[in-house]
Motif scaffolding. Structure first.
Motif, PDB file in Angstrom:
ATOM      1  N   ASP A   1       9.634 -17.093   4.417  1.00  0.00           N
ATOM      2  CA  ASP A   1      11.055 -17.239   4.056  1.00  0.00           C
ATOM      3  C   ASP A   1      11.214 -17.552   2.565  1.00  0.00           C
ATOM      4  N   ASP A   2      10.380 -18.441   2.034  1.00  0.00           N
ATOM      5  CA  ASP A   2      10.444 -18.763   0.602  1.00  0.00           C
ATOM      6  C   ASP A   2      10.123 -17.539  -0.252  1.00  0.00           C
ATOM      7  N   TYR A   3       9.176 -16.745   0.203  1.00  0.00           N
ATOM      8  CA  TYR A   3       8.788 -15.523  -0.498  1.00  0.00           C
ATOM      9  C   TYR A   3       9.970 -14.546  -0.544  1.00  0.00           C
ATOM     10  N   ILE A   4      10.651 -14.411   0.586  1.00  0.00           N
ATOM     11  CA  ILE A   4      11.823 -13.526   0.648  1.00  0.00           C
ATOM     12  C   ILE A   4      12.934 -14.036  -0.278  1.00  0.00           C
ATOM     13  N   ILE A   5      13.156 -15.334  -0.261  1.00  0.00           N
ATOM     14  CA  ILE A   5      14.175 -15.948  -1.126  1.00  0.00           C
ATOM     15  C   ILE A   5      13.894 -15.623  -2.592  1.00  0.00           C
ATOM     16  N   LYS A   6      12.630 -15.750  -2.980  1.00  0.00           N
ATOM     17  CA  LYS A   6      12.244 -15.476  -4.369  1.00  0.00           C
ATOM     18  C   LYS A   6      12.423 -13.993  -4.704  1.00  0.00           C
ATOM     19  N   LYS A   7      11.969 -13.116  -3.824  1.00  0.00           N
ATOM     20  CA  LYS A   7      12.032 -11.678  -4.084  1.00  0.00           C
ATOM     21  C   LYS A   7      13.473 -11.157  -4.071  1.00  0.00           C
ATOM     22  N   GLU A   8      14.297 -11.700  -3.197  1.00  0.00           N
ATOM     23  CA  GLU A   8      15.675 -11.223  -3.047  1.00  0.00           C
ATOM     24  C   GLU A   8      16.666 -12.006  -3.914  1.00  0.00           C
ATOM     25  N   ASN A   9      16.184 -13.089  -4.520  1.00  0.00           N
ATOM     26  CA  ASN A   9      17.028 -13.940  -5.360  1.00  0.00           C
ATOM     27  C   ASN A   9      18.274 -14.424  -4.611  1.00  0.00           C
ATOM     28  N   ALA A  10      18.060 -14.785  -3.345  1.00  0.00           N
ATOM     29  CA  ALA A  10      19.152 -15.287  -2.503  1.00  0.00           C
ATOM     30  C   ALA A  10      18.536 -16.066  -1.347  1.00  0.00           C
ATOM     31  N   THR A  11      19.260 -17.067  -0.849  1.00  0.00           N
ATOM     32  CA  THR A  11      18.773 -17.812   0.310  1.00  0.00           C
ATOM     33  C   THR A  11      18.861 -16.934   1.558  1.00  0.00           C
ATOM     34  N   VAL A  12      18.142 -17.333   2.592  1.00  0.00           N
ATOM     35  CA  VAL A  12      18.199 -16.590   3.850  1.00  0.00           C
ATOM     36  C   VAL A  12      19.646 -16.551   4.345  1.00  0.00           C
ATOM     37  N   LYS A  13      20.332 -17.668   4.263  1.00  0.00           N
ATOM     38  CA  LYS A  13      21.732 -17.730   4.695  1.00  0.00           C
ATOM     39  C   LYS A  13      22.598 -16.752   3.901  1.00  0.00           C
ATOM     40  N   GLU A  14      22.394 -16.705   2.583  1.00  0.00           N
ATOM     41  CA  GLU A  14      23.166 -15.776   1.741  1.00  0.00           C
ATOM     42  C   GLU A  14      22.866 -14.326   2.100  1.00  0.00           C
ATOM     43  N   ILE A  15      21.602 -14.029   2.387  1.00  0.00           N
ATOM     44  CA  ILE A  15      21.233 -12.662   2.769  1.00  0.00           C
ATOM     45  C   ILE A  15      21.923 -12.294   4.083  1.00  0.00           C
ATOM     46  N   PHE A  16      21.844 -13.191   5.070  1.00  0.00           N
ATOM     47  CA  PHE A  16      22.483 -12.934   6.370  1.00  0.00           C
ATOM     48  C   PHE A  16      23.983 -12.713   6.189  1.00  0.00           C
ATOM     49  N   GLU A  17      24.618 -13.583   5.402  1.00  0.00           N
ATOM     50  CA  GLU A  17      26.073 -13.495   5.227  1.00  0.00           C
ATOM     51  C   GLU A  17      26.491 -12.295   4.385  1.00  0.00           C
ATOM     52  N   GLY A  18      25.707 -11.982   3.355  1.00  0.00           N
ATOM     53  CA  GLY A  18      26.093 -10.916   2.430  1.00  0.00           C
ATOM     54  C   GLY A  18      25.653  -9.519   2.830  1.00  0.00           C
ATOM     55  N   LYS A  19      24.473  -9.427   3.433  1.00  0.00           N
ATOM     56  CA  LYS A  19      23.928  -8.101   3.729  1.00  0.00           C
ATOM     57  C   LYS A  19      23.601  -7.896   5.202  1.00  0.00           C
ATOM     58  N   GLY A  20      23.667  -8.969   5.985  1.00  0.00           N
ATOM     59  CA  GLY A  20      23.470  -8.857   7.422  1.00  0.00           C
ATOM     60  C   GLY A  20      22.039  -9.097   7.871  1.00  0.00           C
ATOM     61  N   GLU A  21      21.911  -9.364   9.163  1.00  0.00           N
ATOM     62  CA  GLU A  21      20.597  -9.652   9.729  1.00  0.00           C
ATOM     63  C   GLU A  21      19.679  -8.436   9.683  1.00  0.00           C
ATOM     64  N   ALA A  22      20.214  -7.239   9.911  1.00  0.00           N
ATOM     65  CA  ALA A  22      19.376  -6.026   9.900  1.00  0.00           C
ATOM     66  C   ALA A  22      18.694  -5.857   8.541  1.00  0.00           C
ATOM     67  N   TYR A  23      19.434  -6.087   7.466  1.00  0.00           N
ATOM     68  CA  TYR A  23      18.864  -6.001   6.117  1.00  0.00           C
ATOM     69  C   TYR A  23      17.754  -7.041   5.969  1.00  0.00           C
ATOM     70  N   PHE A  24      18.047  -8.282   6.386  1.00  0.00           N
ATOM     71  CA  PHE A  24      17.047  -9.348   6.277  1.00  0.00           C
ATOM     72  C   PHE A  24      15.778  -8.979   7.034  1.00  0.00           C
ATOM     73  N   ARG A  25      15.922  -8.493   8.271  1.00  0.00           N
ATOM     74  CA  ARG A  25      14.755  -8.169   9.097  1.00  0.00           C
ATOM     75  C   ARG A  25      13.931  -7.033   8.486  1.00  0.00           C
ATOM     76  N   LYS A  26      14.583  -6.068   7.847  1.00  0.00           N
ATOM     77  CA  LYS A  26      13.844  -4.991   7.172  1.00  0.00           C
ATOM     78  C   LYS A  26      13.029  -5.551   6.004  1.00  0.00           C
ATOM     79  N   LYS A  27      13.645  -6.435   5.241  1.00  0.00           N
ATOM     80  CA  LYS A  27      12.943  -7.049   4.105  1.00  0.00           C
ATOM     81  C   LYS A  27      11.812  -7.949   4.607  1.00  0.00           C
ATOM     82  N   GLU A  28      12.074  -8.679   5.669  1.00  0.00           N
ATOM     83  CA  GLU A  28      11.065  -9.556   6.254  1.00  0.00           C
ATOM     84  C   GLU A  28       9.824  -8.743   6.647  1.00  0.00           C
ATOM     85  N   GLU A  29      10.047  -7.618   7.312  1.00  0.00           N
ATOM     86  CA  GLU A  29       8.931  -6.749   7.719  1.00  0.00           C
ATOM     87  C   GLU A  29       8.188  -6.199   6.495  1.00  0.00           C
ATOM     88  N   LYS A  30       8.945  -5.753   5.508  1.00  0.00           N
ATOM     89  CA  LYS A  30       8.345  -5.197   4.283  1.00  0.00           C
ATOM     90  C   LYS A  30       7.440  -6.228   3.606  1.00  0.00           C
TER      91      LYS A  30
END
Length: 172
Positions: free
Chosen positions: A32-61
């Motif tokens: 999760d910290d790695y994703i936050i750093k790479k996406e320059n946004a908190t997990v909550k911000e990613i979920f709210e701004g781009k949705g769970e599907a986007y987060f899960r794709k990035k998580e897998e990547k």
């Protein structure tokens, strides 16, 4: 070697990971910290701004990228990571990875999480300890089949973090 720590929130992935990192002299990477750093946004911000599907794709990547790491690392996954897409398959097919499910009981997880629920968006609005226990029990029953695919299970109830670390090292 890549040591992958899997488990529900509050199971000790971060705290046990830190101790294990010191004992083995491996870098600890929290996905999760790695994703936050790479996406320059908190997990909550990613979920709210781009949705769970986007987060899960990035998580897998990012999971797949980290599983190709050349050096020795400890990789702490988010509680939901093993349950989406082929993430658990990727962990298990990585020859240099060893996966450990840090397994805590509903009652112990509830006792830990009730004290920190404000910092956990998933449970922040749950009002009582009984409702939190119900939530955890439901979530765990959904996630347990994925977690159980781990190569090893470490029961964390009744163990100190040091004892859990020693058990992981003994299994390695």
């Amino acid at each position: 070697m890549i040591i992958v720590l899997i488990g529900y929130m509050g199971s000790g992935k971060s705290s046990i990971g830190r101790r294990l990192s010191k004992r083995l002299n491996y870098n600890l990477i929290d996905l999760d910290d790695y994703i936050i750093k790479k996406e320059n946004a908190t997990v909550k911000e990613i979920f709210e701004g781009k949705g769970e599907a986007y987060f899960r794709k990035k998580e897998e990547k990012y999971l797949r990228k980290l599983l190709k790491t050349k050096g020795d690392i400890i990789l702490s996954l988010g509680g939901g990571t093993p349950c989406f897409g082929k993430n658990m398959h990727y962990v298990l097919e990585t020859k240099k990875a060893k996966s450990f499910y840090l397994k805590g009981s509903v009652s112990k997880l509830t006792d830990k999480l009730i004290l920190k629920k404000e910092s956990r968006p998933l449970i922040a609005t749950i009002e009582t300890k009984d409702k939190l226990a119900e939530f955890i029990e439901k979530h765990l029953s959904d996630r347990a089949p994925y977690y159980a695919k781990s190569e090893y299970q470490i029961i964390t109830d009744g163990k100190t973090k040091k004892e859990a670390v020693n058990e992981i090292i003994a299994l390695l």
